[in-house]
Scaffold this motif. Structure first.
Motif, PDB file in Angstrom:
ATOM      1  N   GLU A  88       0.834  -1.196   0.000  1.00 51.55           N
ATOM      2  CA  GLU A  88       0.000   0.000   0.000  1.00 51.55           C
ATOM      3  C   GLU A  88       0.871   1.249   0.000  1.00 51.55           C
ATOM      4  OE1 GLU A  88      -3.428   0.516   2.343  1.00 51.55           O
ATOM      5  OE2 GLU A  88      -3.981  -1.600   2.371  1.00 51.55           O
ATOM      6  N   LYS A 103      -6.175   4.891   1.344  1.00 54.68           N
ATOM      7  CA  LYS A 103      -6.213   3.538   1.888  1.00 54.68           C
ATOM      8  C   LYS A 103      -6.619   2.519   0.822  1.00 54.68           C
ATOM      9  CE  LYS A 103      -7.953   0.932   5.879  1.00 54.68           C
ATOM     10  NZ  LYS A 103      -8.841   0.983   7.080  1.00 54.68           N
ATOM     11  N   GLY A 104      -5.870   1.424   0.736  1.00 51.47           N
ATOM     12  CA  GLY A 104      -6.188   0.362  -0.200  1.00 51.47           C
ATOM     13  C   GLY A 104      -5.553   0.523  -1.570  1.00 51.47           C
ATOM     14  N   THR A 106      -2.444   0.570  -3.969  1.00 50.42           N
ATOM     15  CA  THR A 106      -1.124  -0.048  -3.952  1.00 50.42           C
ATOM     16  C   THR A 106      -0.220   0.539  -5.040  1.00 50.42           C
ATOM     17  OG1 THR A 106      -1.713  -1.805  -5.516  1.00 50.42           O
ATOM     18  CG2 THR A 106      -2.187  -2.205  -3.173  1.00 50.42           C
TER      19      THR A 106
END
Length: 334
Positions: A88, A103-104, A106
């Motif tokens: 991430e 967030k989440g 990559t």
């Protein structure tokens, strides 16, 4: 051995040259590591006394710069500065004020244009959930540039100059903020002779120029897994990492396919920028100036076309045109 004059692709370049709002063009093709075509058209600008386009002419390569950014990403992955493509980005970009937004997402999402971020009215927002779709936005390069510098403690330009340009003796490729008469004007970008010229030389901006011949040699480094003129310049694992298909699995099979920024031919995806006749395993990078680098490993082909245009004139279908570039090469090989 089949000998071709590459007549179809030369005609394709001449047609594009006449279609675009530009004053100069170039075509360089290597086949089986031998230079087969080196052609130049026009002048550096619309000025009456403008310099003719020639072998040392430096073109603004726009988003083709992402192939060099791709090297820096693959370099950071290979040497362990970045844990994996599926790490991430918050690990490397501690941004507490935007933690939920990022967030989440990559590294894989950033380098395959599947991150889902877009900047609107000066604010970064979510366009779609990361990994579910594809959209070409510049914010991913901005973020990956920060990540490269944070993890390696080097800029993208420093990595490329030390690892590639110097050992390869590339003297016509770099990020520039001063210009001489070997640089083309970017036609169609009003009030700015050199589009996106930046004082910043760290590799994060769009001010990368290259001659068509050195862009082709950059392609040869990839075709030959890091070797140039019999010398191993780059670790082959870095090349393979950058040019292997890395896109997440999409529910829409027609979305473009990417390695690390490179467009990779893995199927007949309808939104691919690579021609239908070009075999799987080929990879390509295209810039807004219509500069294109195409590598077809199965045919031992490296092809570069370069123009000094800005964007697309009315009625010009850039996807159709760039696909025709690759397809013309394949027709010439048959």
């Amino acid at each position: 051995m089949l000998i071709t004059t590459f007549k179809s692709v030369i005609n394709a370049i001449e047609n594009t040259y006449q279609t675009l709002d530009c004053t100069g063009a170039a075509l360089v093709i290597f086949h089986n590591n031998e230079l087969q075509v080196e052609r130049y058209w026009g002048k550096h600008s619309a000025k009456k006394d403008a310099r003719l386009v020639q072998s040392d002419t430096k073109f603004h390569i726009a988003s083709c710069r992402k192939s060099y950014v791709a090297f820096a990403v693959a370099y950071a992955l290979h040497h362990g500065f970045i844990q994996s493509l599926d790490a991430e980005i918050l690990i490397y970009l501690p941004l507490p004020q935007q933690k939920e937004l990022y967030k989440g997402i990559t590294i894989r999402h950033l380098v395959t244009h599947s991150h889902g971020l877009i900047e609107r009215n000066g604010e970064v927002v979510r366009e779609f959930t990361a990994g579910t779709s594809w959209a070409y936005r510049d914010i991913n390069v901005e973020l990956i540039s920060e990540i490269i510098q944070f993890t390696t403690k080097k800029t993208i330009a420093e990595i490329l100059n030390y690892e590639v340009f110097t050992p390869s003796n590339f003297i016509e490729t770099n990020w520039y903020n001063t210009f001489d008469d070997t640089f083309v004007d970017v036609i169609g970008k009003e009030n700015n002779r050199h589009w996106s010229a930046s004082l910043n030389l760290d590799g994060s901006k769009k001010n990368l120029y290259a001659s068509a011949r050195e862009l082709a040699k950059w392609g040869l480094l990839h075709l030959n897994n890091g070797s140039l003129n019999g010398k191993q310049v780059i670790d082959s694992n870095i090349i393979q990492l950058a040019t292997t298909l890395q896109s997440p699995s999409y529910s829409n099979a027609d979305l473009p396919e990417n390695g690390i920024f490179w467009f990779v031919k893995g199927s007949q995806a309808k939104k691919s920028e690579i021609g239908a006749l070009v075999p799987n395993g080929a990879y390509q990078i295209l810039g807004y100036t219509t500069v294109t680098l195409l590598i077809i490993p199965s045919e031992n082909i490296v092809a570069v076309r370069a123009f000094n245009s800005y964007g697309n004139p009315e009625g010009y279908d850039y996807l159709k045109d760039v696909r025709a570039f690759g397809d013309a090469i394949m027709l010439d090989l048959t």
